[in-house]
Design a protein around this motif. Structure first.
Motif, PDB file in Angstrom:
ATOM      1  N   LEU A  93     -21.798   1.484   6.049  1.00  0.00           N
ATOM      2  CA  LEU A  93     -22.565   1.418   4.808  1.00  0.00           C
ATOM      3  C   LEU A  93     -23.486   2.620   4.657  1.00  0.00           C
ATOM      4  O   LEU A  93     -23.667   3.159   3.560  1.00  0.00           O
ATOM      5  CB  LEU A  93     -23.381   0.117   4.782  1.00  0.00           C
ATOM      6  N   LYS A  94     -24.076   3.052   5.767  1.00  0.00           N
ATOM      7  CA  LYS A  94     -24.964   4.223   5.699  1.00  0.00           C
ATOM      8  C   LYS A  94     -24.172   5.467   5.293  1.00  0.00           C
ATOM      9  O   LYS A  94     -24.659   6.304   4.531  1.00  0.00           O
ATOM     10  CB  LYS A  94     -25.656   4.466   7.056  1.00  0.00           C
ATOM     11  N   GLU A  95     -22.927   5.569   5.765  1.00  0.00           N
ATOM     12  CA  GLU A  95     -22.087   6.695   5.368  1.00  0.00           C
ATOM     13  C   GLU A  95     -21.799   6.644   3.872  1.00  0.00           C
ATOM     14  O   GLU A  95     -21.795   7.664   3.187  1.00  0.00           O
ATOM     15  CB  GLU A  95     -20.783   6.679   6.160  1.00  0.00           C
ATOM     16  N   SER A 119     -33.801   0.441   2.478  1.00  0.00           N
ATOM     17  CA  SER A 119     -34.741  -0.400   3.227  1.00  0.00           C
ATOM     18  C   SER A 119     -34.009  -1.556   3.891  1.00  0.00           C
ATOM     19  O   SER A 119     -34.282  -1.913   5.046  1.00  0.00           O
ATOM     20  CB  SER A 119     -35.823  -0.944   2.284  1.00  0.00           C
ATOM     21  N   VAL A 120     -33.072  -2.148   3.154  1.00  0.00           N
ATOM     22  CA  VAL A 120     -32.294  -3.253   3.711  1.00  0.00           C
ATOM     23  C   VAL A 120     -31.476  -2.775   4.908  1.00  0.00           C
ATOM     24  O   VAL A 120     -31.405  -3.439   5.944  1.00  0.00           O
ATOM     25  CB  VAL A 120     -31.370  -3.860   2.629  1.00  0.00           C
ATOM     26  N   LEU A 121     -30.865  -1.599   4.771  1.00  0.00           N
ATOM     27  CA  LEU A 121     -30.056  -1.063   5.865  1.00  0.00           C
ATOM     28  C   LEU A 121     -30.916  -0.780   7.085  1.00  0.00           C
ATOM     29  O   LEU A 121     -30.511  -1.026   8.222  1.00  0.00           O
ATOM     30  CB  LEU A 121     -29.345   0.213   5.404  1.00  0.00           C
ATOM     31  N   THR A 122     -32.117  -0.254   6.837  1.00  0.00           N
ATOM     32  CA  THR A 122     -33.037  -0.005   7.955  1.00  0.00           C
ATOM     33  C   THR A 122     -33.392  -1.321   8.647  1.00  0.00           C
ATOM     34  O   THR A 122     -33.445  -1.405   9.877  1.00  0.00           O
ATOM     35  CB  THR A 122     -34.319   0.680   7.445  1.00  0.00           C
ATOM     36  N   GLY A 123     -33.617  -2.358   7.835  1.00  0.00           N
ATOM     37  CA  GLY A 123     -33.931  -3.671   8.389  1.00  0.00           C
ATOM     38  C   GLY A 123     -32.792  -4.217   9.230  1.00  0.00           C
ATOM     39  O   GLY A 123     -33.015  -4.855  10.265  1.00  0.00           O
ATOM     40  N   ILE A 124     -31.566  -3.952   8.783  1.00  0.00           N
ATOM     41  CA  ILE A 124     -30.406  -4.425   9.549  1.00  0.00           C
ATOM     42  C   ILE A 124     -30.365  -3.757  10.912  1.00  0.00           C
ATOM     43  O   ILE A 124     -30.055  -4.385  11.925  1.00  0.00           O
ATOM     44  CB  ILE A 124     -29.105  -4.154   8.774  1.00  0.00           C
ATOM     45  N   TYR A 156     -29.491 -10.276   7.582  1.00  0.00           N
ATOM     46  CA  TYR A 156     -29.018 -10.322   6.204  1.00  0.00           C
ATOM     47  C   TYR A 156     -27.524 -10.614   6.174  1.00  0.00           C
ATOM     48  O   TYR A 156     -26.794 -10.298   7.107  1.00  0.00           O
ATOM     49  CB  TYR A 156     -29.290  -8.980   5.507  1.00  0.00           C
ATOM     50  N   ASP A 157     -27.090 -11.182   5.088  1.00  0.00           N
ATOM     51  CA  ASP A 157     -25.688 -11.501   4.917  1.00  0.00           C
ATOM     52  C   ASP A 157     -24.906 -10.234   4.580  1.00  0.00           C
ATOM     53  O   ASP A 157     -25.178  -9.563   3.594  1.00  0.00           O
ATOM     54  CB  ASP A 157     -25.532 -12.520   3.777  1.00  0.00           C
ATOM     55  N   TYR A 158     -23.918  -9.911   5.392  1.00  0.00           N
ATOM     56  CA  TYR A 158     -23.164  -8.667   5.229  1.00  0.00           C
ATOM     57  C   TYR A 158     -22.448  -8.619   3.878  1.00  0.00           C
ATOM     58  O   TYR A 158     -22.483  -7.607   3.176  1.00  0.00           O
ATOM     59  CB  TYR A 158     -22.139  -8.523   6.362  1.00  0.00           C
ATOM     60  N   GLU A 159     -21.784  -9.707   3.501  1.00  0.00           N
ATOM     61  CA  GLU A 159     -21.003  -9.711   2.265  1.00  0.00           C
ATOM     62  C   GLU A 159     -21.870  -9.446   1.047  1.00  0.00           C
ATOM     63  O   GLU A 159     -21.500  -8.711   0.137  1.00  0.00           O
ATOM     64  CB  GLU A 159     -20.256 -11.044   2.112  1.00  0.00           C
ATOM     65  N   GLU A 160     -23.047 -10.061   1.037  1.00  0.00           N
ATOM     66  CA  GLU A 160     -23.960  -9.878  -0.095  1.00  0.00           C
ATOM     67  C   GLU A 160     -24.372  -8.407  -0.199  1.00  0.00           C
ATOM     68  O   GLU A 160     -24.365  -7.808  -1.279  1.00  0.00           O
ATOM     69  CB  GLU A 160     -25.202 -10.754   0.072  1.00  0.00           C
ATOM     70  N   VAL A 177     -23.724  -2.774  -2.565  1.00  0.00           N
ATOM     71  CA  VAL A 177     -23.343  -1.359  -2.413  1.00  0.00           C
ATOM     72  C   VAL A 177     -22.174  -1.025  -3.336  1.00  0.00           C
ATOM     73  O   VAL A 177     -22.170   0.010  -4.008  1.00  0.00           O
ATOM     74  CB  VAL A 177     -22.987  -1.051  -0.936  1.00  0.00           C
ATOM     75  N   LEU A 178     -21.168  -1.896  -3.377  1.00  0.00           N
ATOM     76  CA  LEU A 178     -20.011  -1.660  -4.242  1.00  0.00           C
ATOM     77  C   LEU A 178     -20.420  -1.611  -5.713  1.00  0.00           C
ATOM     78  O   LEU A 178     -19.924  -0.787  -6.491  1.00  0.00           O
ATOM     79  CB  LEU A 178     -18.954  -2.752  -4.035  1.00  0.00           C
ATOM     80  N   SER A 179     -21.335  -2.502  -6.088  1.00  0.00           N
ATOM     81  CA  SER A 179     -21.813  -2.531  -7.469  1.00  0.00           C
ATOM     82  C   SER A 179     -22.527  -1.235  -7.814  1.00  0.00           C
ATOM     83  O   SER A 179     -22.319  -0.653  -8.891  1.00  0.00           O
ATOM     84  CB  SER A 179     -22.753  -3.724  -7.664  1.00  0.00           C
TER      85      SER A 179
END
Length: 329
Positions: free
Chosen positions: A2-4, A38-43, A50-54, A59-61
Motif C-alpha cells: 500500500l505504501k508503494e 496516517s492510517v498506514l503509519t498506524g498500521i 485496522y481492517d485491511y479490506e476497508e 486506497v483504490l477509491s
C-alpha cells in the motif's frame, strides 16, 4: 504494497498544484492522502489495528479519483524524460516490446518481437508480471516477416512493415489473421531511409492520443521525414506533413499529442533534438536529454495510456517516464 501505491500517487500532486485551477479538489486530495498516510503509519506501529479490506478499498477509491482527475489534463508538450526503469533483460540487441494503449488495465497484455528481420513469431504475455517472469501465454506466427522494430499494437491489432516492402500490415490478434494491408506510397524501405542504427527501420508505426501514425521518408521530400496520419481500419493516409529533418540523421522518434519528437542519436548522449507539431505545421529544435543506460536504442515508442516511453535498449526492455506541460480543461 500500500505504501508503494501511495508513493506512485504522490507525484501527481505537484503536477496539479502547478495550476491553481482546481485548488479545492487538490486540497481535498491532499487531505485524503494525509489521512491514509496516517492510517498506514498506524498500521506499521500496531499491526492488525485496522481492517485491511476497508483500507484497501479507500486506497483504490482514491486512486480511481486521481486517475479521473488526470483524464481532465489535455494534451501537453514534452518537457522532461526520466528513468529508465529496467523491466527485463532478454533477446538480441534489437527488438520491440509493447502494450496496447487502448486496452484496459485489467487486460494489459504484453507483446514481444525479437530481432529486426527474419522473424515472424510474436510472443504474448497476459501481464507485465508474466512478461518479467517469462510466463508466456501464447505465440503468433505471422503470415509475413517484419522489417525493423517500429511496430505498434493499437486497439487489439498489430501494425507492422512487411519485410522488403513499403507495405503496412494490420494483423488481428483475436482473429489470428490479416485485416488490411496497404502500400505506403513513395516511402523508402529496406535501409534506404532508416534511423541512424539501420536495421530496416525505414517505416516507423506509432500511436498517440490522436490515433495511428506512420513516420518515414521519401525521395520526393529529399529523404526528410514525412508524417502521415493513418486510418486504423483501412490504413489509408488521411493527411501528411513534410518536415525538413533528414530521416537518416534521426536516432528514433515518437508521437505525443500529434507532435513528433526526434532524437539525434541511438547511442550514448542521445537527446530529443527536434519536434514537429502537426497541429500548427511548425517545428522547433529542443534539448531534452534522457539516460541511454545500455548505450544502444533500437526502439522507442510512446504509450498514451501509461504516459511512458517503451524502449529496447541493447537487449534490455526499459520504460521511461515523461513529463508533459498540461493545460487543465
Amino acid at each position: 504494497e500500500l505504501k508503494e501505491k501511495m508513493d506512485e500517487l504522490l507525484p501527481l500532486i505537484p503536477v496539479l498544484e502547478q495550476y491553481k485551477t482546481d485548488a479545492k479538489l487538490i486540497t481535498q486530495f491532499k487531505e485524503e492522502i494525509r489521512n491514509l498516510s496516517s492510517v498506514l503509519t498506524g498500521i506499521q506501529e500496531e499491526i492488525g489495528a485496522y481492517d485491511y479490506e476497508e483500507l484497501h478499498q479507500r486506497v483504490l477509491s482514491l486512486e480511481t479519483r486521481l486517475r479521473d482527475c488526470m483524464k481532465k489534463l489535455t494534451c501537453g508538450k514534452l518537457m522532461k524524460i526520466t528513468g529508465p526503469i529496467t523491466v527485463k533483460t532478454s533477446g538480441t540487441r534489437f527488438g520491440a516490446w509493447m502494450t496496447d494503449p487502448l486496452a484496459s488495465e485489467k487486460h494489459n497484455r504484453v507483446w514481444y518481437m525479437d530481432s529486426y528481420t527474419n522473424n515472424k513469431i510474436v510472443r504474448e504475455y497476459k501481464s507485465i508480471a508474466d512478461f518479467v517472469s517469462g510466463a508466456e501465454s501464447r505465440t503468433y506466427n505471422l503470415p509475413f516477416k517484419w522489417a525493423g522494430t517500429n511496430h505498434v499494437v493499437y486497439n487489439g491489432s498489430l501494425y507492422f512493415n512487411k519485410y522488403q516492402s513499403n507495405i503496412i500490415i494490420k494483423y488481428s490478434f483475436d482473429l489470428g489473421r490479416v485485416l488490411a494491408q496497404r502500400s505506403l506510397e513513395y516511402a523508402g524501405f529496406h535501409n534506404v531511409y532508416p534511423y541512424t542504427w539501420g536495421g530496416f527501420s525505414d517505416i516507423d508505426l506509432m500511436a498517440d492520443e490522436i490515433g495511428l501514425w506512420a513516420v518515414y521518408a521519401t525521395n520526393q521530400n529529399a529523404g526528410n521525414i514525412v508524417i502521415s496520419q493513418l486510418n486504423q481500419d483501412t490504413l489509408e493516409v488521411m493527411k501528411s506533413w513534410s518536415t525538413g529533418y533528414p530521416k537518416r540523421s534521426a536516432g528514433e522518434s515518437f508521437m505525443i499529442c500529434g507532435t513528433l519528437y526526434v532524437t539525434n542519436s541511438h547511442l550514448t548522449g542521445a537527446k530529443v533534438y527536434y519536434s514537429y507539431s502537426t497541429k500548427t505545421s511548425t517545428y522547433e529544435y529542443t534539448d531534452i536529454p534522457f539516460h541511454n543506460q545500455y548505450f544502444h536504442i533500437s526502439m522507442l515508442d510512446y504509450n498514451a495510456r501509461d504516459r511512458a516511453l517503451y524502449a529496447w535498449n541493447n537487449g534490455h526492455q526499459v520504460l521511461f517516464n515523461v513529463t508533459l506541460f498540461h493545460i487543465i480543461k
